[in-house]
Scaffold this active site. Structure first.
Site, PDB file in Angstrom:
ATOM      1  N   PHE A  23       0.712  -1.142  -0.089  1.00 31.08           N
ATOM      2  CA  PHE A  23       0.031  -0.035  -0.079  1.00 31.08           C
ATOM      3  C   PHE A  23       0.864   1.253  -0.188  1.00 31.08           C
ATOM      4  O   PHE A  23       1.793   1.237   0.815  1.00 31.08           O
ATOM      5  CB  PHE A  23      -1.045   0.003   1.156  1.00 31.08           C
ATOM      6  N   CYS A  29      -6.026  15.327   0.732  1.00 30.27           N
ATOM      7  CA  CYS A  29      -7.346  14.711   0.218  1.00 30.27           C
ATOM      8  C   CYS A  29      -8.125  16.090  -0.219  1.00 30.27           C
ATOM      9  O   CYS A  29      -7.736  17.132   0.471  1.00 30.27           O
ATOM     10  CB  CYS A  29      -7.937  13.990   1.118  1.00 30.27           C
ATOM     11  N   CYS A  33     -14.398  13.563   4.776  1.00 35.65           N
ATOM     12  CA  CYS A  33     -15.436  12.971   5.007  1.00 35.65           C
ATOM     13  C   CYS A  33     -15.501  12.651   6.592  1.00 35.65           C
ATOM     14  O   CYS A  33     -14.616  12.216   7.310  1.00 35.65           O
ATOM     15  CB  CYS A  33     -15.467  11.606   4.423  1.00 35.65           C
ATOM     16  N   CYS A  36     -14.283   9.327   7.906  1.00 31.86           N
ATOM     17  CA  CYS A  36     -12.692   8.718   7.422  1.00 31.86           C
ATOM     18  C   CYS A  36     -11.875   8.542   8.835  1.00 31.86           C
ATOM     19  O   CYS A  36     -11.817   9.150   9.538  1.00 31.86           O
ATOM     20  CB  CYS A  36     -12.002   9.975   6.674  1.00 31.86           C
ATOM     21  N   ASP A  37     -11.262   7.134   8.589  1.00 32.07           N
ATOM     22  CA  ASP A  37     -10.483   6.881   9.743  1.00 32.07           C
ATOM     23  C   ASP A  37      -9.041   6.966   9.494  1.00 32.07           C
ATOM     24  O   ASP A  37      -8.054   6.159   9.860  1.00 32.07           O
ATOM     25  CB  ASP A  37     -10.840   5.392  10.039  1.00 32.07           C
ATOM     26  N   THR A  38      -8.532   7.713   8.344  1.00 32.86           N
ATOM     27  CA  THR A  38      -7.113   7.839   8.074  1.00 32.86           C
ATOM     28  C   THR A  38      -6.467   9.242   8.192  1.00 32.86           C
ATOM     29  O   THR A  38      -6.856  10.344   8.102  1.00 32.86           O
ATOM     30  CB  THR A  38      -7.413   7.743   6.449  1.00 32.86           C
ATOM     31  N   GLU A  92      -7.363   3.436  -5.276  1.00 35.23           N
ATOM     32  CA  GLU A  92      -8.862   3.838  -4.795  1.00 35.23           C
ATOM     33  C   GLU A  92      -8.747   5.311  -4.348  1.00 35.23           C
ATOM     34  O   GLU A  92      -7.911   5.901  -4.134  1.00 35.23           O
ATOM     35  CB  GLU A  92      -8.535   3.091  -3.012  1.00 35.23           C
ATOM     36  N   HIS A 195      -9.736  -6.348   7.220  1.00 35.66           N
ATOM     37  CA  HIS A 195      -8.426  -6.011   7.826  1.00 35.66           C
ATOM     38  C   HIS A 195      -9.050  -5.406   9.361  1.00 35.66           C
ATOM     39  O   HIS A 195      -8.126  -5.967  10.437  1.00 35.66           O
ATOM     40  CB  HIS A 195      -7.627  -5.054   7.299  1.00 35.66           C
TER      41      HIS A 195
END
Length: 201
Positions: A23, A29, A33, A36-38, A92, A195
């Site tokens: 990855f 970005c 959102c 969003c968990d990133t 993605e 995951h």
């Protein structure tokens, strides 16, 4: 290029679930959102050569370009470098930007987003991709989420993923409603964040 992280794991979602992949998470970005968990803002500057070299440390030939939003930084030359080394490129994206000119991606997963308007309404962000292999929609079980809007987006595969609210009871409820919706609308397939279920990266 500003890269948040490069790591090796199993693809946890969608068509390639369970596939070992490297990855490459780009920083930045163009959307914000709520679910969003990133952490995609932090990162370090890397050259294309450094990125390919970092990826080559791992045995898989599958690479997932993600973010944030990868189209903000992705270049044709980076794609060409990866393909020249025999990698299969997956991306993605939220789909709100065109694929940068000359970029060749083998598998495109688009996860379209609902945006809040000044009038307090929600609208689907405009999709600017010319090709979508997999449309992945986060199911919120909200009256403001009009599922018919997503069904008008051309794609090869359609996948519905229950929204992770970080609350077990609410997640269980959304999962059941996601399954119920799919059974009534068999155009869609279930996508789980395996995951998280397996507690891996």
């Amino acid at each position: 290029m500003k890269v948040n992280e490069i790591f090796y794991s199993l693809q946890g979602e969608g068509h390639y679930t369970g596939t070992p992949a490297v990855f490459v998470r780009f920083a930045g970005c163009n959307l914000r959102c709520w679910f969003c968990d990133t952490d995609f803002e932090s990162g370090e500057e890397m050259s294309e050569e450094e990125i390919v070299r970092a990826v080559s440390r791992f045995p898989s030939r599958y690479v997932v370009l993600t973010g944030g939003e990868p189209t903000l930084q992705l270049t044709a030359s980076l794609c060409d470098r990866f393909h020249a080394e025999g990698y299969y490129l997956m991306m993605e994206t939220n789909g709100t930007r065109k694929l940068p000119e000359g970029c060749s991606i083998d598998w495109i997963t688009c996860s379209p987003k609902l945006l809040d308007t000044q009038e307090g309404m929600r609208k689907l962000a405009t999709i600017r991709l010319s090709r979508i292999d997999e449309l992945k929609v986060v199911f919120e079980d909200s009256p403001t989420q009009d599922m018919t809007l997503y069904e008008q987006i051309p794609a090869t595969e359609y996948r519905l993923q229950p929204c992770d609210t970080q609350t077990p009871l609410a997640n269980h409820d959304i999962l059941n409603k996601t399954i119920e919706y799919i059974l009534q609308h068999p155009k869609w397939k279930l996508s789980l964040q395996t995951h998280k279920i397996l507690n891996v990266r």
